[in-house]
Scaffold this motif. Sequence first.
Motif, short mmCIF file in Angstrom:
data_model
loop_
_atom_site.label_atom_id
_atom_site.label_comp_id
_atom_site.label_asym_id
_atom_site.label_seq_id
_atom_site.Cartn_x
_atom_site.Cartn_y
_atom_site.Cartn_z
N GLN A 178 86.80 8.33 -42.52
CA GLN A 178 87.09 7.19 -43.38
C GLN A 178 86.10 7.08 -44.55
OE1 GLN A 178 87.07 3.74 -40.84
NE2 GLN A 178 88.85 4.42 -39.64
N GLY A 179 84.83 7.43 -44.29
CA GLY A 179 83.80 7.26 -45.31
C GLY A 179 83.51 8.48 -46.14
N GLY A 180 84.03 9.65 -45.76
CA GLY A 180 83.82 10.85 -46.54
C GLY A 180 82.44 11.46 -46.40
N PHE A 181 81.94 11.58 -45.18
CA PHE A 181 80.66 12.23 -44.95
C PHE A 181 80.77 13.07 -43.69
CE2 PHE A 181 80.79 7.86 -43.50
CZ PHE A 181 80.34 7.88 -42.19
N TYR A 182 79.76 13.90 -43.42
CA TYR A 182 79.90 14.82 -42.30
C TYR A 182 79.22 14.30 -41.04
CZ TYR A 182 75.17 16.86 -43.11
OH TYR A 182 73.82 17.06 -43.25
N HIS A 183 79.64 14.88 -39.92
CA HIS A 183 79.21 14.48 -38.58
C HIS A 183 78.63 15.71 -37.88
CE1 HIS A 183 80.64 13.05 -34.30
NE2 HIS A 183 79.33 13.05 -34.42
N ASN A 184 77.32 15.69 -37.59
CA ASN A 184 76.67 16.79 -36.90
C ASN A 184 76.93 16.70 -35.40
OD1 ASN A 184 74.58 18.48 -35.65
ND2 ASN A 184 73.67 18.59 -37.67
N THR A 185 77.36 17.80 -34.80
CA THR A 185 77.79 17.78 -33.39
C THR A 185 76.63 17.68 -32.41
OG1 THR A 185 77.68 20.18 -33.15
CG2 THR A 185 79.75 19.25 -33.96
N GLY A 186 75.41 18.03 -32.82
CA GLY A 186 74.37 18.24 -31.84
C GLY A 186 74.61 19.57 -31.13
N GLU A 187 73.66 19.99 -30.28
CA GLU A 187 73.73 21.31 -29.69
C GLU A 187 74.65 21.40 -28.48
OE1 GLU A 187 70.29 22.85 -27.56
OE2 GLU A 187 69.36 20.87 -27.70
N GLY A 188 75.30 20.29 -28.10
CA GLY A 188 76.11 20.27 -26.90
C GLY A 188 77.48 20.89 -27.03
N GLY A 189 77.81 21.44 -28.19
CA GLY A 189 79.09 22.12 -28.33
C GLY A 189 80.08 21.36 -29.18
#
Length: 534
Positions: A178-189
Amino acid sequence: MLLAFHLSFLCAIGAVGLVGLLWWSPLLWLLALLLPLYALGLWDSLQTRHAILRNFPVLGHFRYLLELIRPEIQQYFIEDDTDGKPIPRELRSIVYARAKKGLQTLPFGTKMEVNEPGYEWLEHSLGAIPAPEHETRIRIGGEHCVKPYEASLLNISAMSYGSLSASAIRALNTGAKQGGFYHNTGEGGLSSHHMEPGGDVCWQIGTGYFGCRTEDGDFDADAFEANARRESVKLIELKLSQGAKPGHGGILPKEKITDEIAAIRGVAKGKDVLSPPGHSSFNSPQGLLEFVARLRELSGGKPVGFKLCVGVPTDFIGLCMAMKETGIVPDFISVDGGEGGTGAAPLEFSNSVGKPLLDGLMFVHDALTGFDLRKDVRLIASGKVFTAFDIAVRLALGADLVQSARGFMLTLGCIQALRCNSNHCPTGVATNRPSLERGLVVSDKAVRVAQWHKETVHAFYELLGAAGLSHPDDLRPWHIQRRVSWTETLNYARIHRFLEPGVLLREPYPKGWRELMRVSSAKHFLPLGNDRAF
């Protein structure tokens, strides 16, 4: 003490029972209460694990009850708006307000101690300008990247599914879309909860290679390629270390491995899973860069970088040397600080290992600048971003953009209960217990995630305009002042001697860098020899 306890309880039980039988039968209900209490007291006095309970049966339990709710007592009744740890109430409140689009103003003046050392502020200009209507996007991707990414100034830092609930991950990713930015998954896959909402993803690869590992825990190129080429994956981040526990591995207990988590991480159920302290795919600066180039090729030319908390300075200088020797340059570098947050970490690592963020950020910025590499690499400051001023400071000291984890956790409803490591998070954010996770409604929290991002970025541009600047790149160290004593203030350009481009490519090296340059190597992470006089 114990004899008095038992005699008094037995006399009370006998008296109540006798009166109840002879005159007033409702007293038998009181007897039903006293008998379990006596049984508890008898158990307490006989057990051998807790001295408090053994010496003070029944009453000793109140001590453990008060200890259990100590964080809540501290937070709600004792701490001031500006002294709460690790995040002061004032900062939590502004995140809540912006996420809910509530009242964001401060009444009656600042509560900060402006005359105490450590206070910082932005120098404004009489030539202030209005904030721009649209956010500046930051391109991530160097000359060898065929699929560059246009990033927001503020993004979601690494948080794994498993550490956070499925609902929390879905809310974050939906808000990112919705906001147009990225989401880092973390190392859990890379899970379905990261991908199905459709938000942009930065896939983090840790030392366990979850989502791209062989049965033995080594890197699996085919599995990586299959996931890295997914449309929602926009960037690849190789995690070398994280601020809360740099240089420390971890164990995922077999009790926490569900069928879904086993499939996501590529691990077997029924046994503990190890995340080693270091990577098995490389053991030198040159090896790391060759691995970065390999990941970029396997991903189809997407931006690839790495994340680290700065420790031994010669390690990173060796990386810069290797960049010049091999011609391989990461598209971005994320710098985490030793004060970074995590769901669980050993106390010694959280408190006493790793360079704090601002120190690490300035060092990495200087090293890249000194080797004339800064123009080729985007620098991301990761952690402790709650306000627009936090963004301004990090950009002024060298970052191109920022990531925040705990800020976005607060938008999900986190109340800093400090139970992330117990699986008993009361707001359903850091737990996999269905009874607690049900309280987090994805559709509601996703809106708050996007709203906090929007309001915080807008507030940053208002700060930028107040300084008379029109672009984030215009922020410089001298725009941020810091009180260093009760009688002296300095801007960061005077606090820290920033390097000029290319000064580490030739001798004489700047003061403070000579010994570091002498023992650094592109072929080894650890310093050569035993001379550590620097």
